[in-house]
Scaffold this motif. Structure first.
Motif, mmCIF file in Angstrom:
data_model
loop_
_atom_site.group_PDB
_atom_site.id
_atom_site.type_symbol
_atom_site.label_atom_id
_atom_site.label_comp_id
_atom_site.label_asym_id
_atom_site.label_seq_id
_atom_site.Cartn_x
_atom_site.Cartn_y
_atom_site.Cartn_z
ATOM 1 N N TYR A 181 -60.070 37.172 13.294
ATOM 2 C CA TYR A 181 -58.755 36.579 13.064
ATOM 3 C C TYR A 181 -58.516 35.407 14.011
ATOM 4 C CZ TYR A 181 -53.753 36.141 12.299
ATOM 5 O OH TYR A 181 -52.507 35.654 11.998
ATOM 6 N N LYS B 206 -61.398 43.813 2.618
ATOM 7 C CA LYS B 206 -60.197 43.109 3.066
ATOM 8 C C LYS B 206 -59.389 42.591 1.879
ATOM 9 C CE LYS B 206 -61.931 39.902 5.645
ATOM 10 N NZ LYS B 206 -63.287 39.741 5.246
ATOM 11 N N THR C 269 -52.820 48.549 0.915
ATOM 12 C CA THR C 269 -53.299 49.501 1.911
ATOM 13 C C THR C 269 -54.794 49.321 2.098
ATOM 14 O OG1 THR C 269 -53.482 51.835 2.552
ATOM 15 C CG2 THR C 269 -53.619 51.349 0.199
ATOM 16 N N GLY D 153 -53.981 49.004 12.530
ATOM 17 C CA GLY D 153 -53.205 49.345 13.725
ATOM 18 C C GLY D 153 -52.310 50.549 13.490
ATOM 19 N N LEU D 154 -51.710 50.633 12.304
ATOM 20 C CA LEU D 154 -50.886 51.799 11.973
ATOM 21 C C LEU D 154 -51.740 53.066 11.924
ATOM 22 C CD1 LEU D 154 -48.652 50.221 9.210
ATOM 23 C CD2 LEU D 154 -47.938 50.895 11.506
ATOM 24 N N ASP E 67 -52.486 54.150 15.391
ATOM 25 C CA ASP E 67 -51.338 54.790 16.041
ATOM 26 C C ASP E 67 -51.405 56.304 15.897
ATOM 27 O OD1 ASP E 67 -50.243 52.398 16.853
ATOM 28 O OD2 ASP E 67 -48.766 52.296 15.232
ATOM 29 N N GLY F 229 -54.911 39.423 8.644
ATOM 30 C CA GLY F 229 -53.681 39.874 9.300
ATOM 31 C C GLY F 229 -53.173 41.179 8.713
ATOM 32 N N PHE F 230 -53.194 41.285 7.384
ATOM 33 C CA PHE F 230 -52.740 42.511 6.728
ATOM 34 C C PHE F 230 -53.606 43.699 7.131
ATOM 35 C CE2 PHE F 230 -53.045 45.660 3.399
ATOM 36 C CZ PHE F 230 -51.711 45.997 3.227
ATOM 37 N N LEU G 212 -55.409 44.053 9.776
ATOM 38 C CA LEU G 212 -55.190 44.390 11.184
ATOM 39 C C LEU G 212 -53.923 45.224 11.363
ATOM 40 C CD1 LEU G 212 -56.289 41.149 13.015
ATOM 41 C CD2 LEU G 212 -57.150 43.465 13.417
ATOM 42 N N VAL G 213 -52.865 44.883 10.668
ATOM 43 C CA VAL G 213 -51.627 45.667 10.774
ATOM 44 C C VAL G 213 -51.851 47.073 10.230
ATOM 45 C CG1 VAL G 213 -49.267 45.883 9.903
ATOM 46 C CG2 VAL G 213 -50.067 43.685 10.765
ATOM 47 N N ASP G 214 -52.470 47.184 9.056
ATOM 48 C CA ASP G 214 -52.706 48.493 8.448
ATOM 49 C C ASP G 214 -53.627 49.350 9.329
ATOM 50 O OD1 ASP G 214 -51.941 50.146 6.338
ATOM 51 O OD2 ASP G 214 -53.732 49.695 5.168
ATOM 52 N N HIS H 262 -61.339 47.353 14.385
ATOM 53 C CA HIS H 262 -60.144 46.599 14.793
ATOM 54 C C HIS H 262 -60.510 45.448 15.726
ATOM 55 C CE1 HIS H 262 -56.784 45.786 17.569
ATOM 56 N NE2 HIS H 262 -56.051 45.876 16.472
#
Length: 139
Positions: free
Chosen positions: A103, A35, A43, A80-81, A84, A73-74, A76-78, A96
């Motif tokens: 989180y 992390k 990334t 999530g992408l 996708d 948070g970072f 989780l966003v990465d 995730h």
């Protein structure tokens, strides 16, 4: 389309490309940074770490509760992408879901000690969002 044909705007060739995009392919189950390294390098995936002109950040982030929240948070966003484009990667989905639980727990712990960090936090007794210190001022 007529606007593009005006001489003051310019013309595009009929067979010309606007751009050629290249996105490095991520393999399902590819290795991941920790992390902390993910936040530092921008990334979660080492295969996508393409530093600009060989620039590699040297600074380590302080080990504070807010930095831990930012890191989670970072990631989780990465992640999530990634999901996708790889929705069938069950290992990534499990990671995730574990990170979401972490989180939420870290957010609750931080808010209990320092107050709300978003306006979406339920506040009991009194609206405290505007109280100081602001979340980025807590050391």
């Amino acid at each position: 389309m007529e606007e593009l044909m005006r001489p003051e705007v310019g013309q595009l060739p009929a067979d010309g490309y606007l751009a050629n995009a290249y996105v490095p392919y991520q393999k399902a189950g590819s290795p991941q940074y920790t992390k902390d390294d993910a936040l530092k390098f921008g990334t979660l995936f080492p295969g996508l770490n393409l530093p600009y002109k060989n620039y590699v950040p040297k600074r380590d982030l302080p080990n504070t509760q807010m930095v831990q929240l930012m890191t989670l948070g970072f990631v989780l966003v990465d992640l999530g992408l990634y999901l996708d484009t790889h929705p069938g990667d069950t290992e990534a989905l499990e990671l995730h879901n574990n990170l979401v639980r972490m989180y939420k727990a870290e957010t609750a712990s931080y808010e209990k000690a320092h107050g709300p960090i978003t306006m979406f936090t339920e506040m009991n007794g009194r609206y405290t969002w505007i109280n100081e210190p602001w979340p980025w001022e807590v050391r």
